[in-house]
Design a protein around this motif. Structure first.
Motif, PDB file in Angstrom:
ATOM      1  N   SER A   1      -3.350  10.710  -2.491  1.00  0.00           N
ATOM      2  CA  SER A   1      -3.653   9.560  -3.347  1.00  0.00           C
ATOM      3  C   SER A   1      -3.065   8.307  -2.702  1.00  0.00           C
ATOM      4  O   SER A   1      -2.034   8.355  -2.023  1.00  0.00           O
ATOM      5  CB  SER A   1      -3.087   9.747  -4.752  1.00  0.00           C
ATOM      6  OG  SER A   1      -1.671   9.815  -4.713  1.00  0.00           O
ATOM      7  N   GLN A   2      -3.715   7.200  -2.906  1.00  0.00           N
ATOM      8  CA  GLN A   2      -3.229   5.944  -2.365  1.00  0.00           C
ATOM      9  C   GLN A   2      -3.451   4.829  -3.377  1.00  0.00           C
ATOM     10  O   GLN A   2      -4.316   4.923  -4.250  1.00  0.00           O
ATOM     11  CB  GLN A   2      -3.908   5.620  -1.046  1.00  0.00           C
ATOM     12  CG  GLN A   2      -5.424   5.588  -1.093  1.00  0.00           C
ATOM     13  CD  GLN A   2      -6.040   5.416   0.269  1.00  0.00           C
ATOM     14  OE1 GLN A   2      -5.341   5.254   1.255  1.00  0.00           O
ATOM     15  NE2 GLN A   2      -7.359   5.439   0.346  1.00  0.00           N
ATOM     16  N   GLN A   3      -2.613   3.806  -3.234  1.00  0.00           N
ATOM     17  CA  GLN A   3      -2.683   2.688  -4.169  1.00  0.00           C
ATOM     18  C   GLN A   3      -2.440   1.386  -3.424  1.00  0.00           C
ATOM     19  O   GLN A   3      -1.518   1.284  -2.595  1.00  0.00           O
ATOM     20  CB  GLN A   3      -1.655   2.852  -5.302  1.00  0.00           C
ATOM     21  CG  GLN A   3      -1.688   1.724  -6.315  1.00  0.00           C
ATOM     22  CD  GLN A   3      -0.656   1.922  -7.426  1.00  0.00           C
ATOM     23  OE1 GLN A   3       0.077   2.897  -7.415  1.00  0.00           O
ATOM     24  NE2 GLN A   3      -0.610   1.007  -8.367  1.00  0.00           N
ATOM     25  N   TYR A   4      -3.262   0.422  -3.728  1.00  0.00           N
ATOM     26  CA  TYR A   4      -3.100  -0.924  -3.190  1.00  0.00           C
ATOM     27  C   TYR A   4      -2.665  -1.850  -4.331  1.00  0.00           C
ATOM     28  O   TYR A   4      -3.160  -1.713  -5.460  1.00  0.00           O
ATOM     29  CB  TYR A   4      -4.419  -1.432  -2.586  1.00  0.00           C
ATOM     30  CG  TYR A   4      -4.872  -0.641  -1.390  1.00  0.00           C
ATOM     31  CD1 TYR A   4      -4.519  -1.060  -0.106  1.00  0.00           C
ATOM     32  CD2 TYR A   4      -5.649   0.504  -1.546  1.00  0.00           C
ATOM     33  CE1 TYR A   4      -4.949  -0.339   1.006  1.00  0.00           C
ATOM     34  CE2 TYR A   4      -6.073   1.227  -0.450  1.00  0.00           C
ATOM     35  CZ  TYR A   4      -5.714   0.797   0.829  1.00  0.00           C
ATOM     36  OH  TYR A   4      -6.131   1.506   1.914  1.00  0.00           O
ATOM     37  N   GLN A   5      -1.755  -2.769  -4.001  1.00  0.00           N
ATOM     38  CA  GLN A   5      -1.269  -3.676  -5.040  1.00  0.00           C
ATOM     39  C   GLN A   5      -0.950  -5.033  -4.426  1.00  0.00           C
ATOM     40  O   GLN A   5      -0.404  -5.115  -3.317  1.00  0.00           O
ATOM     41  CB  GLN A   5      -0.010  -3.102  -5.713  1.00  0.00           C
ATOM     42  CG  GLN A   5       0.472  -3.899  -6.905  1.00  0.00           C
ATOM     43  CD  GLN A   5       1.559  -3.140  -7.676  1.00  0.00           C
ATOM     44  OE1 GLN A   5       1.862  -1.992  -7.360  1.00  0.00           O
ATOM     45  NE2 GLN A   5       2.127  -3.783  -8.675  1.00  0.00           N
ATOM     46  N   VAL A   6      -1.320  -6.094  -5.137  1.00  0.00           N
ATOM     47  CA  VAL A   6      -1.006  -7.432  -4.711  1.00  0.00           C
ATOM     48  C   VAL A   6      -0.689  -8.261  -5.956  1.00  0.00           C
ATOM     49  O   VAL A   6      -1.274  -8.041  -7.021  1.00  0.00           O
ATOM     50  CB  VAL A   6      -2.174  -8.058  -3.912  1.00  0.00           C
ATOM     51  CG1 VAL A   6      -3.406  -8.227  -4.787  1.00  0.00           C
ATOM     52  CG2 VAL A   6      -1.771  -9.395  -3.318  1.00  0.00           C
ATOM     53  N   GLY A   7       0.284  -9.191  -5.814  1.00  0.00           N
ATOM     54  CA  GLY A   7       0.628  -9.996  -6.982  1.00  0.00           C
ATOM     55  C   GLY A   7       1.857 -10.842  -6.748  1.00  0.00           C
ATOM     56  O   GLY A   7       2.320 -11.020  -5.608  1.00  0.00           O
TER      57      GLY A   7
ATOM     58  N   SER B   1      -2.699  -7.381  -9.206  1.00  0.00           N
ATOM     59  CA  SER B   1      -3.839  -6.477  -9.248  1.00  0.00           C
ATOM     60  C   SER B   1      -3.476  -5.195  -8.530  1.00  0.00           C
ATOM     61  O   SER B   1      -2.798  -5.217  -7.499  1.00  0.00           O
ATOM     62  CB  SER B   1      -5.059  -7.135  -8.590  1.00  0.00           C
ATOM     63  OG  SER B   1      -6.155  -6.242  -8.549  1.00  0.00           O
ATOM     64  N   ALA B   2      -3.935  -4.063  -9.097  1.00  0.00           N
ATOM     65  CA  ALA B   2      -3.662  -2.756  -8.488  1.00  0.00           C
ATOM     66  C   ALA B   2      -4.946  -1.932  -8.494  1.00  0.00           C
ATOM     67  O   ALA B   2      -5.739  -1.978  -9.446  1.00  0.00           O
ATOM     68  CB  ALA B   2      -2.565  -2.023  -9.251  1.00  0.00           C
ATOM     69  N   SER B   3      -5.146  -1.162  -7.420  1.00  0.00           N
ATOM     70  CA  SER B   3      -6.366  -0.361  -7.295  1.00  0.00           C
ATOM     71  C   SER B   3      -6.124   0.758  -6.301  1.00  0.00           C
ATOM     72  O   SER B   3      -5.335   0.609  -5.361  1.00  0.00           O
ATOM     73  CB  SER B   3      -7.531  -1.250  -6.819  1.00  0.00           C
ATOM     74  OG  SER B   3      -8.678  -0.474  -6.530  1.00  0.00           O
ATOM     75  N   PRO B   4      -6.820   1.891  -6.496  1.00  0.00           N
ATOM     76  CA  PRO B   4      -6.685   2.986  -5.514  1.00  0.00           C
ATOM     77  C   PRO B   4      -7.416   2.708  -4.216  1.00  0.00           C
ATOM     78  O   PRO B   4      -7.215   3.427  -3.233  1.00  0.00           O
ATOM     79  CB  PRO B   4      -7.291   4.179  -6.255  1.00  0.00           C
ATOM     80  CG  PRO B   4      -8.237   3.586  -7.239  1.00  0.00           C
ATOM     81  CD  PRO B   4      -7.622   2.299  -7.667  1.00  0.00           C
TER      82      PRO B   4
ATOM     83  N   LYS C   1       0.864  -1.173   0.000  1.00  0.00           N
ATOM     84  CA  LYS C   1       0.000   0.000   0.000  1.00  0.00           C
ATOM     85  C   LYS C   1       0.903   1.226   0.000  1.00  0.00           C
ATOM     86  O   LYS C   1       1.872   1.295   0.759  1.00  0.00           O
ATOM     87  CB  LYS C   1      -0.900   0.022   1.231  1.00  0.00           C
ATOM     88  CG  LYS C   1      -1.692   1.322   1.371  1.00  0.00           C
ATOM     89  CD  LYS C   1      -2.442   1.388   2.689  1.00  0.00           C
ATOM     90  CE  LYS C   1      -3.161   2.732   2.835  1.00  0.00           C
ATOM     91  NZ  LYS C   1      -3.875   2.852   4.123  1.00  0.00           N
ATOM     92  N   SER C   2       0.574   2.174  -0.866  1.00  0.00           N
ATOM     93  CA  SER C   2       1.370   3.403  -0.907  1.00  0.00           C
ATOM     94  C   SER C   2       0.433   4.604  -0.804  1.00  0.00           C
ATOM     95  O   SER C   2      -0.660   4.617  -1.390  1.00  0.00           O
ATOM     96  CB  SER C   2       2.187   3.472  -2.195  1.00  0.00           C
ATOM     97  OG  SER C   2       1.340   3.533  -3.333  1.00  0.00           O
ATOM     98  N   VAL C   3       0.845   5.587  -0.062  1.00  0.00           N
ATOM     99  CA  VAL C   3       0.090   6.824   0.136  1.00  0.00           C
ATOM    100  C   VAL C   3       1.019   7.979  -0.183  1.00  0.00           C
ATOM    101  O   VAL C   3       2.176   8.000   0.288  1.00  0.00           O
ATOM    102  CB  VAL C   3      -0.450   6.942   1.571  1.00  0.00           C
ATOM    103  CG1 VAL C   3      -1.234   8.244   1.740  1.00  0.00           C
ATOM    104  CG2 VAL C   3      -1.322   5.755   1.927  1.00  0.00           C
ATOM    105  N   SER C   4       0.542   8.949  -0.980  1.00  0.00           N
ATOM    106  CA  SER C   4       1.383  10.097  -1.327  1.00  0.00           C
ATOM    107  C   SER C   4       0.551  11.373  -1.327  1.00  0.00           C
ATOM    108  O   SER C   4      -0.676  11.337  -1.503  1.00  0.00           O
ATOM    109  CB  SER C   4       2.020   9.889  -2.713  1.00  0.00           C
ATOM    110  OG  SER C   4       1.022   9.801  -3.726  1.00  0.00           O
TER     111      SER C   4
END
Length: 508
Positions: A134-140, A330-333, A117-120
């Motif tokens: 903005s934030q982004q979630y990613q798993v893979g 998969s990536a999503s905000p 998870k990244s937040v900027s």
């Protein structure tokens, strides 16, 4: 589909990939083609009745057949199970095996699961639609793979394997050496026991002579010189006995250290020094046989092979390093949108790194690899020369000890008669006590020399047995264990575990 074709092509290239390892050629043995056979080597002892090698080589004779003393057999078994140096040697094999597995693992792709998870925050003036956070979630799954096109990793894997095999042979040499050390220390204890008995007998004779001389001195028929000379013999024998008692205790302490535990009280009765029946007619064979019989030589050759493989890795460092990295997931905000339709994300990043300038490091590494190989060639040749010298020395000793002992036995008999005659002549007033003193000293010296020669002969037979590669199997006819087998494992279970052992597959 095109991506999978590229991966398949890469696999095919790796499977048929080149390697820069030099073709290994075993150096010629820098020794004569045969052991010396003339002069002092010409007369080798024949086997005793029932105690013959029967033409079998040392590696085919179990140490239980070579050492017939039941007490010694049990002590050796205890040492193999408890000796701490041997435990370290076995653990070194385990460590080298793990290092080999680490090197081999580099041949395969790595695959990792990752979630993040990244937040900027973006300044408002630069933000889109006024959204500053903005934030982004990613798993893979992430994967990376270095394509070993030039054989660099394979060379490092081969180097680790050869180091592992060398360590296994070092552990084998340690076990064989332990068997010999225990046997020789046990024989040394028996020799000190015989010396103590000889000293006790000498002390009794000297005390009887001293009593007679003192009686004569007290009665006025003997001189003080005779009395003091008799007293000298008694005190010297007492001093020797204390020194030998000390040596006996220290010899047992040394044996306990080798065994790794106190000697049990229920050990079977053993044989005396004169009743030790070791095989005296083990054939020496040819010096070339030592290459496959001596673990120290096989260790040196495995180390040489490792240095040879390292040259391949050093050469491959001059060529491009090709790596493939990729990810799929998969990536999503938002956390809830990670697995919704349209959230799939992937990346594929081939990379080629070609060394252009590294300050001469690769050239120096290659030069170092070549020098290390030349060093290991010299070490390998020295191991062969040392083995040849050990066998030749033991053959020279084996051919002379029997004659030496026979001469010392005749000397001891002659000195015994000289003492008897000297005492008779002294009692009859023909000679002075100096003749008795001289005869006692000469007999005592001859007896000690005889005992020392007997134990040296037995030590020589043990040394020759080990120098020819014996001592690895316990019983004649056993299937030899692989070099990396546990010290106490049986022959059957060792054979069962050999299939999983790189040493068993490669070194046998």
């Amino acid at each position: 589909m095109k991506r999978y074709s590229l991966i398949a092509l890469a696999v095919a290239v790796v499977a048929a990939g080149c390697t820069f390892e030099p073709k290994y050629e075993r150096p010629a043995a820098p020794v004569a083609a045969a052991f010396p056979a003339s002069g002092v080597y010409a007369t080798q002892p024949a086997a005793s009745a029932g105690d013959t090698a029967g033409g079998r080589t040392a590696v085919d004779i179990g140490w239980r057949e070579f050492f017939s003393d039941p007490r010694l057999q049990q002590i050796i078994q205890l040492a193999l199970a408890n000796n701490r140096d041997l435990r370290v040697a076995v653990l070194n094999v385990d460590a080298a095996r793990a290092q080999y597995r680490i090197a081999r693992a580099a041949l395969f792709p790595t695959l990792n699961a990752q979630g993040s998870k990244s937040v900027s925050r973006t300044p408002k003036d630069l933000s889109f639609l006024g959204q500053t956070i903005s934030q982004q979630y990613q798993v893979g799954l992430n994967t990376s793979w270095e394509i070993d096109f030039w054989g660099r990793i394979r060379s490092l894997k081969d180097q680790a394997l050869e180091k592992y095999l060398a360590t296994a042979q070092a552990r084998k040499a340690a076990e064989i050496s332990l068997v010999a050390q225990v046997a020789e220390q046990y024989l040394q204890m028996l020799a000190v026991d015989d010396l103590l008995k000889t000293t006790d007998d000498t002390l009794k004779t000297a005390e009887a002579s001293y009593a007679l001389t003192k009686l004569q001195f007290d009665n006025g028929t003997g001189s003080e010189l005779d009395l003091r000379q008799a007293e000298t013999v008694v005190e010297q024998a007492r001093a020797n006995r204390e020194a030998q008692a000390r040596a006996r205790a220290q010899a047992e302490n040394a044996l306990v250290l080798l065994v790794g535990q106190p000697l049990p009280d229920d050990l079977p009765a053993g044989n005396g020094l004169g009743d030790q029946r070791l095989l005296t007619d083990i054939p020496a064979g040819l010096p070339s046989d030592l290459l496959t019989r001596r673990p120290d030589i096989m260790e040196a050759e495995a180390t040489l092979r490792a240095a040879n493989a390292n040259i391949g890795a050093a050469r491959a460092a001059f060529f491009p390093k090709i790596s493939l990295t990729g990810s799929f997931g998969s990536a999503s905000p938002t956390l809830g949108g990670l697995f919704k339709a349209g959230s799939a994300a992937w990346s594929f990043a081939p990379q080629v790194a070609l060394p252009i300038f590294e300050g001469g490091q690769n050239v120096a590494n290659l030069d170092l690899a070549h020098v290390q190989k030349r060093i290991e060639i010299a070490n390998y040749e020295k191991a062969i020369q040392s083995a040849f010298r050990e066998v030749a020395d033991d053959l020279a000793a084996r051919s002379t000890y029997d004659s030496q002992i026979q001469a010392l036995e005749r000397t001891t008999f002659a000195e015994t008669r000289s003492l008897d005659l000297s005492q008779l002549r002294y009692k009859n007033g023909v000679d002075s006590y100096l003749q008795v003193l001289t005869a006692q000293t000469n007999l005592y010296t001859a007896q000690q020399a005889l005992i020392n020669a007997r134990v040296a002969r037995l030590d020589n037979l043990v040394d020759l047995y080990v120098a020819l590669g014996g001592g690895w199997i316990a019983n004649t006819g056993e299937t030899p264990r692989p070099a990396d087998a546990p010290a106490t494992v049986g022959a059957a279970s060792a054979a069962a575990g050999a299939s999983a052992s790189p040493a068993a597959k490669t070194a046998g």
